[in-house]
Write a protein that holds these residues in place. Structure first.
Motif, PDB file in Angstrom:
ATOM      1  N   ASN A  99       0.820  -1.124  -0.114  1.00  0.00           N
ATOM      2  CA  ASN A  99      -0.026   0.020  -0.071  1.00  0.00           C
ATOM      3  C   ASN A  99       0.934   1.230   0.015  1.00  0.00           C
ATOM      4  O   ASN A  99       0.342   2.102   0.102  1.00  0.00           O
ATOM      5  N   VAL A 100       2.193   1.129  -0.069  1.00  0.00           N
ATOM      6  CA  VAL A 100       3.013   2.383  -0.072  1.00  0.00           C
ATOM      7  C   VAL A 100       2.802   3.042  -1.343  1.00  0.00           C
ATOM      8  O   VAL A 100       3.056   2.256  -2.462  1.00  0.00           O
ATOM      9  N   VAL A 101       2.566   4.186  -1.498  1.00  0.00           N
ATOM     10  CA  VAL A 101       2.192   5.126  -2.612  1.00  0.00           C
ATOM     11  C   VAL A 101       3.465   5.112  -3.453  1.00  0.00           C
ATOM     12  O   VAL A 101       4.573   5.565  -2.798  1.00  0.00           O
ATOM     13  N   ALA A 102       3.265   4.816  -4.699  1.00  0.00           N
ATOM     14  CA  ALA A 102       4.446   4.924  -5.438  1.00  0.00           C
ATOM     15  C   ALA A 102       4.256   5.928  -6.727  1.00  0.00           C
ATOM     16  O   ALA A 102       5.250   6.133  -7.694  1.00  0.00           O
ATOM     17  N   VAL A 103       2.998   6.164  -6.958  1.00  0.00           N
ATOM     18  CA  VAL A 103       2.572   7.206  -7.992  1.00  0.00           C
ATOM     19  C   VAL A 103       1.835   8.278  -7.542  1.00  0.00           C
ATOM     20  O   VAL A 103       1.666   8.251  -6.290  1.00  0.00           O
ATOM     21  N   GLY A 104       1.536   9.192  -8.373  1.00  0.00           N
ATOM     22  CA  GLY A 104       0.845  10.562  -7.900  1.00  0.00           C
ATOM     23  C   GLY A 104      -0.685  10.113  -7.577  1.00  0.00           C
ATOM     24  O   GLY A 104      -1.246   9.025  -7.850  1.00  0.00           O
ATOM     25  N   GLN A 105      -1.416  11.118  -7.170  1.00  0.00           N
ATOM     26  CA  GLN A 105      -2.651  10.889  -6.834  1.00  0.00           C
ATOM     27  C   GLN A 105      -3.436  12.331  -7.437  1.00  0.00           C
ATOM     28  O   GLN A 105      -3.065  13.167  -6.983  1.00  0.00           O
ATOM     29  N   LEU A 106      -4.627  11.805  -7.822  1.00  0.00           N
ATOM     30  CA  LEU A 106      -5.362  12.953  -8.411  1.00  0.00           C
ATOM     31  C   LEU A 106      -6.293  13.754  -7.120  1.00  0.00           C
ATOM     32  O   LEU A 106      -6.974  12.760  -6.280  1.00  0.00           O
ATOM     33  N   ILE A 107      -6.069  14.923  -6.762  1.00  0.00           N
ATOM     34  CA  ILE A 107      -6.601  15.435  -6.059  1.00  0.00           C
ATOM     35  C   ILE A 107      -7.833  16.244  -6.069  1.00  0.00           C
ATOM     36  O   ILE A 107      -8.913  16.027  -5.423  1.00  0.00           O
ATOM     37  N   ASP A 108      -8.005  16.905  -7.173  1.00  0.00           N
ATOM     38  CA  ASP A 108      -9.223  17.755  -7.778  1.00  0.00           C
ATOM     39  C   ASP A 108      -9.157  17.441  -9.263  1.00  0.00           C
ATOM     40  O   ASP A 108      -8.136  17.582 -10.007  1.00  0.00           O
ATOM     41  N   VAL A 130     -13.506  22.960 -23.891  1.00  0.00           N
ATOM     42  CA  VAL A 130     -13.675  22.783 -22.722  1.00  0.00           C
ATOM     43  C   VAL A 130     -12.512  23.137 -21.777  1.00  0.00           C
ATOM     44  O   VAL A 130     -11.316  22.529 -22.252  1.00  0.00           O
ATOM     45  N   THR A 131     -12.717  23.730 -20.663  1.00  0.00           N
ATOM     46  CA  THR A 131     -11.203  23.819 -19.783  1.00  0.00           C
ATOM     47  C   THR A 131     -11.215  23.093 -18.661  1.00  0.00           C
ATOM     48  O   THR A 131     -12.418  22.848 -18.128  1.00  0.00           O
ATOM     49  N   ILE A 132     -10.189  22.244 -18.450  1.00  0.00           N
ATOM     50  CA  ILE A 132      -9.920  21.340 -17.534  1.00  0.00           C
ATOM     51  C   ILE A 132      -8.922  21.755 -16.446  1.00  0.00           C
ATOM     52  O   ILE A 132      -7.835  22.123 -17.012  1.00  0.00           O
ATOM     53  N   ALA A 133      -9.118  21.629 -15.301  1.00  0.00           N
ATOM     54  CA  ALA A 133      -8.091  21.778 -14.352  1.00  0.00           C
ATOM     55  C   ALA A 133      -7.845  20.839 -13.356  1.00  0.00           C
ATOM     56  O   ALA A 133      -8.901  20.319 -12.642  1.00  0.00           O
ATOM     57  N   VAL A 134      -6.753  20.324 -13.343  1.00  0.00           N
ATOM     58  CA  VAL A 134      -6.584  19.002 -12.335  1.00  0.00           C
ATOM     59  C   VAL A 134      -5.495  19.627 -11.185  1.00  0.00           C
ATOM     60  O   VAL A 134      -4.424  20.407 -11.517  1.00  0.00           O
ATOM     61  N   LYS A 135      -5.756  19.037 -10.221  1.00  0.00           N
ATOM     62  CA  LYS A 135      -4.940  19.200  -8.947  1.00  0.00           C
ATOM     63  C   LYS A 135      -4.112  17.888  -8.709  1.00  0.00           C
ATOM     64  O   LYS A 135      -5.043  16.807  -8.405  1.00  0.00           O
ATOM     65  N   VAL A 136      -2.868  17.506  -8.864  1.00  0.00           N
ATOM     66  CA  VAL A 136      -2.171  16.300  -8.743  1.00  0.00           C
ATOM     67  C   VAL A 136      -1.258  16.160  -7.637  1.00  0.00           C
ATOM     68  O   VAL A 136      -0.248  17.263  -7.629  1.00  0.00           O
ATOM     69  N   GLY A 141       4.580  13.783  -3.024  1.00  0.00           N
ATOM     70  CA  GLY A 141       3.596  14.603  -2.347  1.00  0.00           C
ATOM     71  C   GLY A 141       3.438  15.912  -2.718  1.00  0.00           C
ATOM     72  O   GLY A 141       2.701  16.762  -2.228  1.00  0.00           O
ATOM     73  N   HIS A 142       4.165  16.524  -3.644  1.00  0.00           N
ATOM     74  CA  HIS A 142       4.247  17.882  -4.276  1.00  0.00           C
ATOM     75  C   HIS A 142       3.043  18.129  -5.074  1.00  0.00           C
ATOM     76  O   HIS A 142       2.772  17.293  -5.965  1.00  0.00           O
ATOM     77  N   ILE A 143       2.274  19.067  -4.815  1.00  0.00           N
ATOM     78  CA  ILE A 143       1.005  19.303  -5.424  1.00  0.00           C
ATOM     79  C   ILE A 143       1.131  20.187  -6.566  1.00  0.00           C
ATOM     80  O   ILE A 143       2.079  21.337  -6.542  1.00  0.00           O
ATOM     81  N   THR A 144       0.919  19.786  -7.777  1.00  0.00           N
ATOM     82  CA  THR A 144       0.899  20.607  -9.216  1.00  0.00           C
ATOM     83  C   THR A 144      -0.576  20.830  -9.604  1.00  0.00           C
ATOM     84  O   THR A 144      -1.363  19.982  -9.658  1.00  0.00           O
ATOM     85  N   ASN A 145      -0.639  21.983 -10.011  1.00  0.00           N
ATOM     86  CA  ASN A 145      -1.905  22.501 -10.791  1.00  0.00           C
ATOM     87  C   ASN A 145      -1.732  22.526 -12.316  1.00  0.00           C
ATOM     88  O   ASN A 145      -0.720  23.045 -12.630  1.00  0.00           O
TER      89      ASN A 145
END
Length: 172
Positions: A99-108, A130-136, A141-145
């Motif tokens: 269960n150790v996270v090895a990939v990114g995670q979609l937050i929003d 269509v404009t899409i905004a994702v937060k990953v 753990g670094h958050i990128t928009n």
């Protein structure tokens, strides 16, 4: 910082907030930029996830760190050892560290429909888009928009691929 990395690896928090940590370090008089702090968080995440996968005790972890990373200050090794001793077992026990996270995670994920009024690159105006905004959060753990635009047919194709991925993930 180590405790936040442990919480992140246990999926208790969506990401390590490097901006907040950077501000806390700077308030304490430690000059560091967020990009450098993100690299440190990445390294600590790697250390803890590797220790979990290898089921290392805190003594084994500090010994290996002392032998392989000679430039790491003794105080840093002591902090890593302490946090691993106190909280590392939860990661190791978690289904043999699978269960150790090895990939990114979609937050929003947000989208909106718009219409082009004027553009240098559009052939015809008044075309919908269509404009899409994702937060990953990446593996550290670094958050990128990220924001991007696509035509309605491109969005429909994107949506069908996304739906296909979701159905595959539900069967796993």
């Amino acid at each position: 910082m180590c405790e936040q990395v442990i919480q992140y690896l246990q999926c208790q928090i969506p990401a390590v907030n490097t901006i907040e940590l950077c501000q806390r370090f700077q308030a304490a008089g430690i000059e560091i930029v967020a990009s450098d702090l993100a690299k440190v968080v990445n390294a600590i995440s790697f250390i803890f996830s590797t220790a979990a996968k290898n089921k290392l005790s805190s003594e084994e972890l500090s010994t290996r760190l002392g032998h392989t990373v000679s430039s790491l200050p003794k105080q840093a090794v002591q902090v890593i050892r302490h946090v691993w001793n106190e909280q590392g077992r939860a990661i190791t026990v978690a289904e043999n560290a699978k269960n150790v996270v090895a990939v990114g995670q979609l937050i929003d994920f947000q989208w909106k429909l718009g219409v082009t009024v004027s553009s240098d690159s559009c052939k015809s105006l008044k075309s919908p888009y269509v404009t899409i905004a994702v937060k990953v959060a990446d593996a550290s753990g670094h958050i990128t928009n990220k924001t991007f635009e696509m035509t309605v047919p491109q969005f429909q194709n994107f949506y069908s691929k996304f739906k296909e991925m979701a159905s595959v993930l539900e069967t796993v």
